[in-house]
Design a protein around this motif. Structure first.
Motif, mmCIF file in Angstrom:
data_model
loop_
_atom_site.group_PDB
_atom_site.id
_atom_site.type_symbol
_atom_site.label_atom_id
_atom_site.label_comp_id
_atom_site.label_asym_id
_atom_site.label_seq_id
_atom_site.Cartn_x
_atom_site.Cartn_y
_atom_site.Cartn_z
ATOM 1 N N ASP A 155 0.805 -1.225 0.000
ATOM 2 C CA ASP A 155 0.000 0.000 0.000
ATOM 3 C C ASP A 155 0.838 1.275 0.000
ATOM 4 O O ASP A 155 0.285 2.375 -0.004
ATOM 5 N N ARG A 156 2.133 1.125 -0.011
ATOM 6 C CA ARG A 156 2.989 2.303 0.128
ATOM 7 C C ARG A 156 3.200 3.039 -1.192
ATOM 8 O O ARG A 156 3.376 4.256 -1.210
ATOM 9 N N TRP A 157 3.156 2.323 -2.318
ATOM 10 C CA TRP A 157 3.585 2.888 -3.590
ATOM 11 C C TRP A 157 2.424 3.032 -4.576
ATOM 12 O O TRP A 157 1.570 2.164 -4.663
ATOM 13 N N VAL A 166 8.651 4.499 -15.899
ATOM 14 C CA VAL A 166 7.942 4.179 -14.662
ATOM 15 C C VAL A 166 7.967 5.392 -13.731
ATOM 16 O O VAL A 166 9.028 5.978 -13.487
ATOM 17 N N THR A 167 6.797 5.754 -13.220
ATOM 18 C CA THR A 167 6.702 6.809 -12.209
ATOM 19 C C THR A 167 6.197 6.181 -10.916
ATOM 20 O O THR A 167 5.150 5.527 -10.907
ATOM 21 N N VAL A 168 6.960 6.371 -9.847
ATOM 22 C CA VAL A 168 6.612 5.794 -8.543
ATOM 23 C C VAL A 168 6.376 6.930 -7.551
ATOM 24 O O VAL A 168 7.235 7.797 -7.377
ATOM 25 N N LEU A 169 5.217 6.905 -6.919
ATOM 26 C CA LEU A 169 4.883 7.883 -5.887
ATOM 27 C C LEU A 169 4.893 7.168 -4.543
ATOM 28 O O LEU A 169 4.139 6.220 -4.320
ATOM 29 N N TYR A 172 5.978 7.949 1.768
ATOM 30 C CA TYR A 172 6.915 8.573 2.696
ATOM 31 C C TYR A 172 7.999 9.321 1.925
ATOM 32 O O TYR A 172 8.161 9.149 0.719
ATOM 33 N N ASP A 173 8.745 10.135 2.646
ATOM 34 C CA ASP A 173 9.798 10.934 2.025
ATOM 35 C C ASP A 173 11.143 10.512 2.602
ATOM 36 O O ASP A 173 11.625 11.077 3.581
ATOM 37 N N ASP A 174 11.729 9.481 1.986
ATOM 38 C CA ASP A 174 13.003 8.953 2.459
ATOM 39 C C ASP A 174 13.933 8.785 1.262
ATOM 40 O O ASP A 174 13.619 8.049 0.319
ATOM 41 N N VAL A 195 11.236 7.204 -12.369
ATOM 42 C CA VAL A 195 11.230 8.464 -11.625
ATOM 43 C C VAL A 195 10.482 8.213 -10.323
ATOM 44 O O VAL A 195 9.329 7.778 -10.339
ATOM 45 N N VAL A 196 11.147 8.470 -9.192
ATOM 46 C CA VAL A 196 10.544 8.202 -7.884
ATOM 47 C C VAL A 196 10.449 9.501 -7.103
ATOM 48 O O VAL A 196 11.433 10.235 -6.972
ATOM 49 N N THR A 197 9.262 9.783 -6.603
ATOM 50 C CA THR A 197 9.051 10.961 -5.771
ATOM 51 C C THR A 197 8.124 10.583 -4.628
ATOM 52 O O THR A 197 7.663 9.444 -4.541
#
Length: 205
Positions: A155-157, A166-169, A172-174, A195-197
Motif C-alpha cells: 500500500d505504500r507505492w 515508470v513513475t513511482v509515488l 513517505y519521504d526517504d 522516476v521516484v518521488t
C-alpha cells in the motif's frame, strides 16, 4: 536488468562432432540464426551461424558455366567443429543487458550464449531484447508493484507506466528508499527509466 532475466532457456545446442547437414536442419527447423556448440563434456566451444553453414556449400549452377573450364573445388567441411566460429563470444547470467546490447551492435551479433562457468544455461537474442522493449506497460506496472511490495509493503507505492517510463509515488519521504525504489523499478524487464518521488514532495510543488 540482467541477462538471466530475459534469456531463453533451456537452450538447443549443437555438438562439435555433429555433421554440418544435421546442424543446418536444426537451425532451419527452429528458425534460429545461430546456436551454441558444445563438446562431449557439454562445455561451450563455439557458435555456429547461418553464415558458417552457407559458406562454400552452395554450388554454382552448372548451367551458368557450361562453356567455362571446370576447375576442381575442395569439398566442403563435413563437421560443425570445422566451420563454427571459435572461441565463442559469451556472457554470464549476471551481465547487464545494456552491455549485451552494445556488444551485439558493435560486433553485429544476433545472439549471445549465456554461460555459468563453461556450461551453457541460456541464450540471449536480439529478439529477446526486442520483446522486452515491446512489453506492455500494464505488465511492467504489475511487475514493479510486486517487487516494491516485497520491499516496502503493497500500500505504500503508487505506480504508473507510460512508454516504458515508470513513475513511482511513495507515501513517505526517504531518500534511501527512493533510491532503492528506483533501482528496483529499473531492474524490471521493459522499464527504460524510473522516476521516484514522494507525496510530500508533490504536495509542496
Amino acid at each position: 536488468m540482467r541477462a538471466q532475466d530475459v534469456m531463453s532457456s533451456p537452450v538447443v545446442v549443437l555438438h562439435a562432432e555433429q555433421s554440418v547437414k544435421e546442424a543446418a536442419a536444426v537451425l532451419a527447423g527452429h528458425g534460429f540464426t545461430s546456436a551454441p556448440v558444445v563438446d562431449v563434456d557439454g562445455r561451450l566451444v563455439g557458435v555456429l551461424s547461418e553464415a558458417d553453414v552457407l559458406r562454400g556449400r552452395i554450388p554454382v549452377d552448372p548451367r551458368s558455366r557450361i562453356w567455362d573450364e571446370v576447375t576442381d573445388q575442395l569439398p566442403p567441411a563435413m563437421l560443425v567443429a570445422e566451420v563454427m566460429s571459435s572461441p565463442a563470444v559469451a556472457v554470464s547470467p549476471g551481465t547487464d543487458c545494456a552491455q549485451v546490447a552494445r556488444m551485439m551492435l558493435a560486433d553485429r551479433l544476433r545472439s549471445v550464449p549465456v554461460v555459468d562457468g563453461a556450461e551453457v544455461v541460456g541464450i540471449l537474442t536480439r529478439r529477446d531484447l526486442l520483446r522486452v522493449i515491446a512489453r506492455d506497460d500494464e505488465e511492467i506496472r504489475v511487475a514493479v508493484c510486486s517487487r516494491l511490495a516485497n520491499y516496502g509493503g503493497a500500500d505504500r507505492w503508487a505506480v504508473t507506466v507510460h512508454e516504458g517510463v515508470v513513475t513511482v509515488l511513495d507515501e513517505y519521504d526517504d531518500a534511501v528508499d527512493r533510491h532503492v525504489a528506483q533501482v528496483i523499478a529499473e531492474g524490471v524487464p521493459g522499464a527504460v527509466r524510473a522516476v521516484v518521488t514522494s507525496r510530500t514532495r508533490e504536495a509542496s510543488r
